[in-house]
Design an enzyme around this catalytic site. Sequence first.
Site, short mmCIF file in Angstrom:
data_model
loop_
_atom_site.label_atom_id
_atom_site.label_comp_id
_atom_site.label_asym_id
_atom_site.label_seq_id
_atom_site.Cartn_x
_atom_site.Cartn_y
_atom_site.Cartn_z
N GLU A 84 9.47 -3.63 10.56
CA GLU A 84 9.88 -2.36 9.95
C GLU A 84 10.43 -1.43 11.03
OE1 GLU A 84 7.06 -0.56 7.27
OE2 GLU A 84 8.17 1.34 7.22
N LYS B 246 -0.72 -9.40 3.52
CA LYS B 246 0.00 -8.80 4.66
C LYS B 246 -0.95 -7.87 5.41
CE LYS B 246 3.52 -5.71 3.96
NZ LYS B 246 3.05 -4.45 4.56
N GLU C 219 -1.17 -5.33 9.07
CA GLU C 219 -0.33 -4.62 10.04
C GLU C 219 -0.93 -4.71 11.43
OE1 GLU C 219 0.37 -0.55 8.94
OE2 GLU C 219 1.08 -1.09 6.93
N ASP D 16 0.84 -1.21 0.00
CA ASP D 16 0.00 0.00 0.00
C ASP D 16 0.88 1.26 0.00
OD1 ASP D 16 0.86 -0.14 2.61
OD2 ASP D 16 -1.14 -0.10 3.52
O1 KIV Z 1 3.62 -1.06 1.57
C1 KIV Z 1 4.81 -1.34 1.57
O2 KIV Z 1 5.56 -1.11 0.60
C2 KIV Z 1 5.37 -1.98 2.74
C3 KIV Z 1 6.86 -2.08 2.83
C4 KIV Z 1 7.42 -0.78 3.29
C5 KIV Z 1 7.30 -3.18 3.69
O3 KIV Z 1 4.66 -2.38 3.61
#
Ligand code: KIV
Length: 271
Positions: free
Chosen positions: A187, A118, A120, A51
Amino acid sequence: MSIHTNKKPITLTTLGNLKKNSEKFTCLTAYESTMASVISENGVDVILVGDSLGMVVQGHDSTLPVTMDQLIYHLECVVNGNSGSHIMADMPFMSYSTDDLGLENAKRLMQAGANSVKIEGGEWISNMAQALSDRGIPVCAHMGLTPQTINRIGGHHVQGRDPSQKEKIINEAIALEKAGASMLLLECVPGDLAQEITSTLKIPVIGIGAGIHTDGQIMVVHDLLGISCLDTPPKFVKNFMEESSSIQDAIHRYVDEVKNLKFPSEEHTFK
Ligand code: KIV
């Protein structure tokens, strides 16, 4: 160490075996087909349709405005260019705020060609991780600095520096692995914390601004090419174009440096 050319699709098993053999793997973001094809042909194991597209493609100052429909559009472009890399898709801000919403949105991403999703967060996403994993959807839990919560965190600060925060991150990482997360992404955390988590968990751990000890490394492809959307690129960014004659060469160099433990170095690592 040689760089493979992604003839065989990269699966979770591939990544797990790399971890077991203490071999590093590489990840890069991509948002469209040509870049995805260059990335996968140059031996990058995982492509993240992140994102971060809200910032580097759409020009916003955060990832929050990205919608599911936009993410899916970019995911489909990447799928068309990919030749064997594992494709991870980000679930945008608030797209997994309830279990039902998360399941429906993850289904859309997987049907559009993602190999994993993914999300968060810390312990609060463990139910979501379990529900997705139970239904056959591999989940990468993104911890440390989580850009979707930037308004609560109050800026791009390194996470896990004080002992209580450090312990919380370690415990939450363990809880997420138990809940069924297949990968973890850290991160902006100190290198020693990332090292401890990587050696504690059995699942592959990916780092960005987390030092050299994680199993895999990830970068936003624009950062690698020296066209960061930020005025001052973060400490952990390396412009691989500086020593390269082409984009292909820069990506190849990134893969080579990660696999051979040359990147990230001390200068890219938080203490
Ligand atoms: O959205 C993204 O590019 C990410 C990376 C910074 C790991 O989550």
